[in-house]
Design a protein around this motif. Structure first.
Motif, short mmCIF file in Angstrom:
data_model
loop_
_atom_site.label_atom_id
_atom_site.label_comp_id
_atom_site.label_asym_id
_atom_site.label_seq_id
_atom_site.Cartn_x
_atom_site.Cartn_y
_atom_site.Cartn_z
N LEU A 98 -5.43 2.07 5.59
CA LEU A 98 -5.64 3.49 5.40
C LEU A 98 -4.26 4.12 5.41
CD1 LEU A 98 -7.54 5.92 5.13
CD2 LEU A 98 -7.51 6.07 7.62
N VAL A 99 -3.86 4.68 4.26
CA VAL A 99 -2.56 5.33 4.14
C VAL A 99 -2.79 6.82 4.35
CG1 VAL A 99 -0.54 5.67 2.68
CG2 VAL A 99 -1.87 3.54 2.48
N HIS A 100 -1.97 7.43 5.19
CA HIS A 100 -2.16 8.86 5.46
C HIS A 100 -0.82 9.52 5.73
CE1 HIS A 100 -1.73 8.14 9.87
NE2 HIS A 100 -2.25 6.97 9.54
N GLY A 101 -0.79 10.81 5.47
CA GLY A 101 0.44 11.57 5.71
C GLY A 101 0.42 12.89 4.98
N LYS A 102 1.61 13.50 4.86
CA LYS A 102 1.75 14.80 4.22
C LYS A 102 1.72 14.64 2.70
CE LYS A 102 4.74 18.87 4.13
NZ LYS A 102 4.68 19.06 2.71
N ALA A 103 0.83 15.40 2.07
CA ALA A 103 0.69 15.34 0.61
C ALA A 103 1.95 15.85 -0.07
CB ALA A 103 -0.52 16.16 0.18
N LYS A 104 2.31 15.24 -1.17
CA LYS A 104 3.48 15.66 -1.94
C LYS A 104 3.20 17.02 -2.55
CE LYS A 104 6.24 12.66 -3.75
NZ LYS A 104 6.82 11.59 -4.53
N GLY A 105 4.12 17.97 -2.31
CA GLY A 105 4.01 19.29 -2.90
C GLY A 105 2.94 20.17 -2.28
N ALA A 106 2.44 19.83 -1.12
CA ALA A 106 1.39 20.63 -0.48
C ALA A 106 1.62 20.61 1.03
CB ALA A 106 0.01 20.08 -0.81
N GLU A 107 0.95 21.51 1.69
CA GLU A 107 1.06 21.60 3.15
C GLU A 107 -0.01 20.78 3.86
OE1 GLU A 107 3.52 22.96 5.00
OE2 GLU A 107 4.46 23.18 3.04
N MET A 108 -0.95 20.24 3.11
CA MET A 108 -2.05 19.52 3.75
C MET A 108 -1.75 18.03 3.89
SD MET A 108 -4.88 19.28 0.72
CE MET A 108 -5.72 17.77 1.11
N ASP A 109 -2.46 17.43 4.82
CA ASP A 109 -2.42 15.98 4.97
C ASP A 109 -3.53 15.39 4.13
OD1 ASP A 109 -0.32 16.07 6.73
OD2 ASP A 109 -1.56 15.95 8.52
N VAL B 32 2.16 6.91 6.39
CA VAL B 32 2.04 5.77 7.29
C VAL B 32 0.84 4.97 6.82
CG1 VAL B 32 1.51 5.10 9.67
CG2 VAL B 32 2.96 7.08 9.24
N ALA B 33 0.93 3.64 6.88
CA ALA B 33 -0.20 2.78 6.52
C ALA B 33 -0.71 2.10 7.78
CB ALA B 33 0.22 1.74 5.48
N ASP B 34 -1.95 2.38 8.13
CA ASP B 34 -2.62 1.70 9.24
C ASP B 34 -3.35 0.50 8.66
OD1 ASP B 34 -1.77 3.62 11.09
OD2 ASP B 34 -3.52 4.88 10.70
N VAL B 35 -2.87 -0.70 8.96
CA VAL B 35 -3.39 -1.92 8.35
C VAL B 35 -4.39 -2.59 9.29
CG1 VAL B 35 -2.76 -4.18 7.41
CG2 VAL B 35 -1.22 -2.24 7.10
N ASP B 36 -5.55 -2.95 8.73
CA ASP B 36 -6.53 -3.73 9.48
C ASP B 36 -5.84 -5.05 9.86
OD1 ASP B 36 -8.59 -5.92 9.63
OD2 ASP B 36 -9.95 -4.22 9.36
N PRO B 37 -5.92 -5.48 11.11
CA PRO B 37 -5.17 -6.66 11.55
C PRO B 37 -5.41 -7.93 10.74
CG PRO B 37 -6.09 -5.52 13.43
CD PRO B 37 -6.65 -4.87 12.21
N CYS C 267 0.82 -1.21 0.00
CA CYS C 267 0.00 0.00 0.00
C CYS C 267 0.86 1.26 0.00
CB CYS C 267 -0.96 -0.02 1.18
SG CYS C 267 -2.29 -1.23 0.98
N LEU C 268 1.94 1.26 0.75
CA LEU C 268 2.84 2.42 0.73
C LEU C 268 3.46 2.59 -0.66
CD1 LEU C 268 4.57 2.15 4.22
CD2 LEU C 268 2.95 3.92 3.46
N ASP C 269 3.84 1.50 -1.28
CA ASP C 269 4.41 1.57 -2.63
C ASP C 269 3.39 2.09 -3.64
OD1 ASP C 269 6.63 1.04 -4.47
OD2 ASP C 269 5.29 -0.49 -5.30
N ALA C 270 2.15 1.64 -3.54
CA ALA C 270 1.11 2.04 -4.50
C ALA C 270 0.72 3.51 -4.36
CB ALA C 270 -0.13 1.16 -4.31
#
Length: 100
Positions: A65-76, A50-55, A38-41
């Motif tokens: 659910l992959v979440h973090g800082k957007a590339k080229g932007a200040e938003m998550d 960060v990828a929060d993986v359902d157990p 998921c991180l690669d995709a």
């Protein structure tokens, strides 16, 4: 008659608990495979993620659910990732804004 009933009961219990056959190490390996895939995709969308993986995922899919800082932007942002347990292929959803 009693041995037949016991055998039938044992067979039904075995069918009802397929997850018990997987070891904790196997589930940990599965979660790591989903996390990495998921991180690669989604790497083109994030500066850092960060990828929060359902157990255990669903019956057919690993879920994250992959979440973090957007590339080229200040938003998550957040992206839903689905990992097919049979084919090992990943599909991702669209970019979602951060939760409020």
């Amino acid at each position: 008659m009693r041995p037949i009933v016991l055998l039938a009961f044992a067979g039904l219990v075995g069918l009802a608990m397929p997850a018990a056959a997987s070891s904790p190490d196997a589930w940990e390996g599965f979660r790591e495979e989903v996390r990495v895939a998921c991180l690669d995709a989604t790497k083109s969308s994030f500066e850092t993620a960060v990828a929060d993986v359902d157990p255990f995922g669903s019956e057919s899919y690993g879920l994250a659910l992959v979440h973090g800082k957007a590339k080229g932007a200040e938003m998550d942002l957040r992206i839903i990732c689905v990992f097919d347990k049979k084919t090992r292929k990943v599909e991702i959803g669209g970019e979602l804004p951060p939760a409020e």
